[in-house]
Each structure stands twice: as C-alpha cells, then as structure tokens.
Design a protein around this motif. Sequence first.
Motif, PDB file in Angstrom:
ATOM      1  N   ILE A   1       0.828  -1.217   0.000  1.00  0.00           N
ATOM      2  CA  ILE A   1       0.000   0.000   0.000  1.00  0.00           C
ATOM      3  C   ILE A   1       0.861   1.265   0.000  1.00  0.00           C
ATOM      4  O   ILE A   1       0.709   2.123  -0.882  1.00  0.00           O
ATOM      5  CB  ILE A   1      -1.006  -0.019   1.162  1.00  0.00           C
ATOM      6  CG1 ILE A   1      -2.091  -1.069   0.894  1.00  0.00           C
ATOM      7  CG2 ILE A   1      -1.649   1.363   1.356  1.00  0.00           C
ATOM      8  CD1 ILE A   1      -3.079  -1.250   2.033  1.00  0.00           C
ATOM      9  N   PRO A   2       1.795   1.426   0.934  1.00  0.00           N
ATOM     10  CA  PRO A   2       2.620   2.640   0.870  1.00  0.00           C
ATOM     11  C   PRO A   2       3.733   2.559  -0.170  1.00  0.00           C
ATOM     12  O   PRO A   2       4.101   3.571  -0.779  1.00  0.00           O
ATOM     13  CB  PRO A   2       3.200   2.739   2.287  1.00  0.00           C
ATOM     14  CG  PRO A   2       3.221   1.342   2.798  1.00  0.00           C
ATOM     15  CD  PRO A   2       2.030   0.663   2.177  1.00  0.00           C
ATOM     16  N   ALA A   3       4.265   1.357  -0.407  1.00  0.00           N
ATOM     17  CA  ALA A   3       5.472   1.241  -1.231  1.00  0.00           C
ATOM     18  C   ALA A   3       5.206   1.359  -2.722  1.00  0.00           C
ATOM     19  O   ALA A   3       6.089   1.797  -3.475  1.00  0.00           O
ATOM     20  CB  ALA A   3       6.167  -0.095  -0.939  1.00  0.00           C
ATOM     21  N   LEU A   4       4.012   0.985  -3.179  1.00  0.00           N
ATOM     22  CA  LEU A   4       3.762   0.921  -4.615  1.00  0.00           C
ATOM     23  C   LEU A   4       2.829   2.033  -5.107  1.00  0.00           C
ATOM     24  O   LEU A   4       2.186   1.906  -6.153  1.00  0.00           O
ATOM     25  CB  LEU A   4       3.173  -0.441  -4.986  1.00  0.00           C
ATOM     26  CG  LEU A   4       4.049  -1.657  -4.680  1.00  0.00           C
ATOM     27  CD1 LEU A   4       3.394  -2.938  -5.194  1.00  0.00           C
ATOM     28  CD2 LEU A   4       5.444  -1.504  -5.271  1.00  0.00           C
ATOM     29  N   ALA A   5       2.783   3.132  -4.390  1.00  0.00           N
ATOM     30  CA  ALA A   5       1.880   4.226  -4.768  1.00  0.00           C
ATOM     31  C   ALA A   5       2.210   4.770  -6.160  1.00  0.00           C
ATOM     32  O   ALA A   5       1.312   5.020  -6.979  1.00  0.00           O
ATOM     33  CB  ALA A   5       1.934   5.342  -3.730  1.00  0.00           C
ATOM     34  N   ASP A   6       3.483   4.968  -6.453  1.00  0.00           N
ATOM     35  CA  ASP A   6       3.865   5.495  -7.769  1.00  0.00           C
ATOM     36  C   ASP A   6       3.521   4.509  -8.878  1.00  0.00           C
ATOM     37  O   ASP A   6       3.085   4.908  -9.973  1.00  0.00           O
ATOM     38  CB  ASP A   6       5.363   5.815  -7.800  1.00  0.00           C
ATOM     39  CG  ASP A   6       5.715   7.016  -6.952  1.00  0.00           C
ATOM     40  OD1 ASP A   6       4.798   7.788  -6.593  1.00  0.00           O
ATOM     41  OD2 ASP A   6       6.913   7.188  -6.623  1.00  0.00           O
ATOM     42  N   TRP A   7       3.726   3.234  -8.625  1.00  0.00           N
ATOM     43  CA  TRP A   7       3.393   2.192  -9.607  1.00  0.00           C
ATOM     44  C   TRP A   7       1.894   2.185  -9.890  1.00  0.00           C
ATOM     45  O   TRP A   7       1.475   2.077 -11.045  1.00  0.00           O
ATOM     46  CB  TRP A   7       3.856   0.846  -9.066  1.00  0.00           C
ATOM     47  CG  TRP A   7       3.554  -0.331  -9.933  1.00  0.00           C
ATOM     48  CD1 TRP A   7       4.195  -0.713 -11.083  1.00  0.00           C
ATOM     49  CD2 TRP A   7       2.526  -1.313  -9.718  1.00  0.00           C
ATOM     50  NE1 TRP A   7       3.640  -1.865 -11.589  1.00  0.00           N
ATOM     51  CE2 TRP A   7       2.619  -2.258 -10.774  1.00  0.00           C
ATOM     52  CE3 TRP A   7       1.566  -1.494  -8.730  1.00  0.00           C
ATOM     53  CZ2 TRP A   7       1.773  -3.356 -10.860  1.00  0.00           C
ATOM     54  CZ3 TRP A   7       0.706  -2.590  -8.814  1.00  0.00           C
ATOM     55  CH2 TRP A   7       0.814  -3.507  -9.871  1.00  0.00           C
ATOM     56  N   ARG A   8       1.072   2.346  -8.850  1.00  0.00           N
ATOM     57  CA  ARG A   8      -0.377   2.373  -9.053  1.00  0.00           C
ATOM     58  C   ARG A   8      -0.786   3.602  -9.868  1.00  0.00           C
ATOM     59  O   ARG A   8      -1.669   3.514 -10.731  1.00  0.00           O
ATOM     60  CB  ARG A   8      -1.110   2.367  -7.702  1.00  0.00           C
ATOM     61  CG  ARG A   8      -0.904   1.071  -6.909  1.00  0.00           C
ATOM     62  CD  ARG A   8      -1.944   0.900  -5.819  1.00  0.00           C
ATOM     63  NE  ARG A   8      -2.003   2.017  -4.886  1.00  0.00           N
ATOM     64  CZ  ARG A   8      -1.222   2.142  -3.817  1.00  0.00           C
ATOM     65  NH1 ARG A   8      -0.292   1.217  -3.555  1.00  0.00           N
ATOM     66  NH2 ARG A   8      -1.354   3.163  -3.004  1.00  0.00           N
TER      67      ARG A   8
END
Length: 388
Positions: free
Chosen positions: A283-290
């Motif tokens: 949830i916090p780590a892949l924000a840019d990917w999402r």
Amino acid sequence: MADFNPLIEKLSPPPVPSVLAWGRQYDGSRGPKIDLSQAVPGYPPHPQMLEWLAETAGSKAYTSYGAIEGEDVLRKAYAAHVSDLYGAGISATNIHITSGANQAFMCIAMAVASSGDTVAVTNPFYFNQETTLAMLGIKVTTVACDPASRFLPDMAAVKAMLKPGVKAFVLVTPNNPTGAVYPPALLREIFELCRRNGTWLIVDETYRDFLTDDQPLHDLLSVPGWEDGLALTYSFSKSYCIPGHRLGAITAGPIMVDQVAKVMDNLQICAPRAAQAAVAKAIPALADWRRANRAEISGRAEALKDVMSRLPNWKMDALGAYFAYVRHPFPGVKSEVVAEKLAREAGIVCLPGIYFGEGQNNHLRFAFANADAPTIRLLEERLRDFKV
C-alpha cells in the motif's frame, strides 16, 4: 432424488465461464482474440509484490488462523490509506478484511437484511450483487439509470424507491457495468435521503483507483455519524493485480465491523493471511506504480474512444475506469446473440448487457482494461465489418 435449495437452483449458471466458452470457439481467422470479458488487470503485478507474496506464503507465521477482522498490519495500513484519500479520520476499527469484494458485499448484505427484506440496486446492476441477494432470499428492487443521463441514478426514482423497510441501497462507482462515475454531490444527496429513511448506503468502490484525476470519489466519510448508515467495499485485486489471492476490504463503523465478523467467522474465519501481510507492505510502497497503471488504463480508454468515434453505427453510451457500455447497432437482436457471434466469428469476447438487468439487450460491456491500446485498435476493423 433429494431436493436442492430453490433459491440457488433457480439461479442461472455463472455468466463469465459461458462467455469465455464462446471465445474458445473462435478460429483465429480475424487475428488474435480480443478478450474484453472479465474485469482483470491486463498487466502483471509489480515484481516486488510477487516477492512479498512469496516471502509471506513461505512463512510459518501465516499458516495458522488469523484475526477474523483481518491482519492488524493490513487494517492499519488500509485505514491510513483511506484516511489520506478522503481526508477522514479512519482507524483500524473501521476496517474489515475479506476474501474479495464479492465476499465483502455478501457479509454486509447478511448483516443488514434478512430473508424477505428488500434491498435496492441500480439497473443496470453488477450481476454478482443481484444474485447474492437472490440466494439469500432478499427481495431486490431496482432504480433506473438512463443512458441519456450517462447512466446516473434517477433521483426521482431514488426518492420513490426509498420507502419504509428498504434495508439498503447499493451503488457501484465507478460503475460496473457502465463505467459511470457518480458525482460527489449526487452521492451526498443519495446518502442524506438514505439516512432519513433508515436505509444503509452500500458503495462499492472497487475501481476507484482508476479515476483520471486525484479528486476524492466523495465526501461521505466527513458526514457526522456516517458510521450509522454507510459501508464501503473495495478490492485489492485490480490495483495490485492479484485477483487470484482474493482480498477485499470493508470500511464502516465499528458496530458494522463487529456484525460482519459474525458472518465472516462462518463463511471463512479469516481472509488469506499471507496475502494480507504482503499487501500491507504494498500500500505505501507501490503508490507510484499504481499511479502509472492509472495512466496506462486511461490511455486504453482514450484508444477505445478513438476507435468508437470512427464507428458511427456503434455508440459508446458510457465509459470510465475499467468499462465501456456500448450500444450495438442491431435493434431487436438480443445482446446474448450479438455477444456470442462477436466471440465466435470476430474474436471479440465481451459480456451481453442482459446479464446486468432487464432492458439491457441493446448494450454490451467492454472491459477494456484487459487489453493494451494496440489490441484495442484492432476492434475498429472487426466491428465495422461485423454483421448479425
């Protein structure tokens, strides 16, 4: 022969497998099959997501039963995410983790309505929600969504539907099947009407991460006392590309979470624990990917708009998030007939509108997120040449 439960026996078989079977009969003569049927991500999970899933799946820590409401680490991470998204004070006590959004909906439906009670859905509706209510013996009433109004709920119909005894009103935004996104002011008005009638508002937000701007979907979590009449459902499947891991969430008041826990304990005890631990990291780590994926899906939507603009006989009545709701050019021909012929002869696999409610025979649902832009552009020639 022993009898079956008539509420189950009278249901039609699951619709997606039958549509996929049509696609398997395509001979490839028009080029590669274009699968616009099921709402699944058309790109793989992030490599780090796969690493976390492998790590947690191989850990002894997640082989025993877990908390019914969900892993504390995911409840906290998701609560923080929802709080940030809506500018609201959401805590872990407002979150219940489920095995997918369909299970989230079933849990809420069982918590708020009994056999013989009435729950309202829109028409068109998401078929799994309608069949869930039917198998529970819950009566279903519908609220019309006119294509002339971009498939938004008709407020006169909403007011007429909200009679004493209507237990809940179910909205899906961005919508499945139409893709329509309900304006925040409309959602607020509907919520206030539901509150005055003592009716729960259930909002399915499965596709919210694919909106094209950063504006919140609504302001319902800022309404004082929202916990007494609102429940939101969400799926991690689309945003994290993990539908096979079956993970969803409910955002609601602590009392609703407690009621859902009673249901969940009998359905499954707890959602898959290893996937919960992995998603809590993502949830916090892949924000840019999402965000990048949102842009990719938006590009696919633009490709479909471009294609449909050059096909005057086909009309795209609504588009948003994952879906386009397309009016086919064959008045009087059942949508099942059109969809089956499209799959078998043109290699275009989509869902008939009639699967989503009465009066939907003129439409087809295209789940365009499944296909990349170059594949979507292949639709133009095939649809132009298609005849029933």
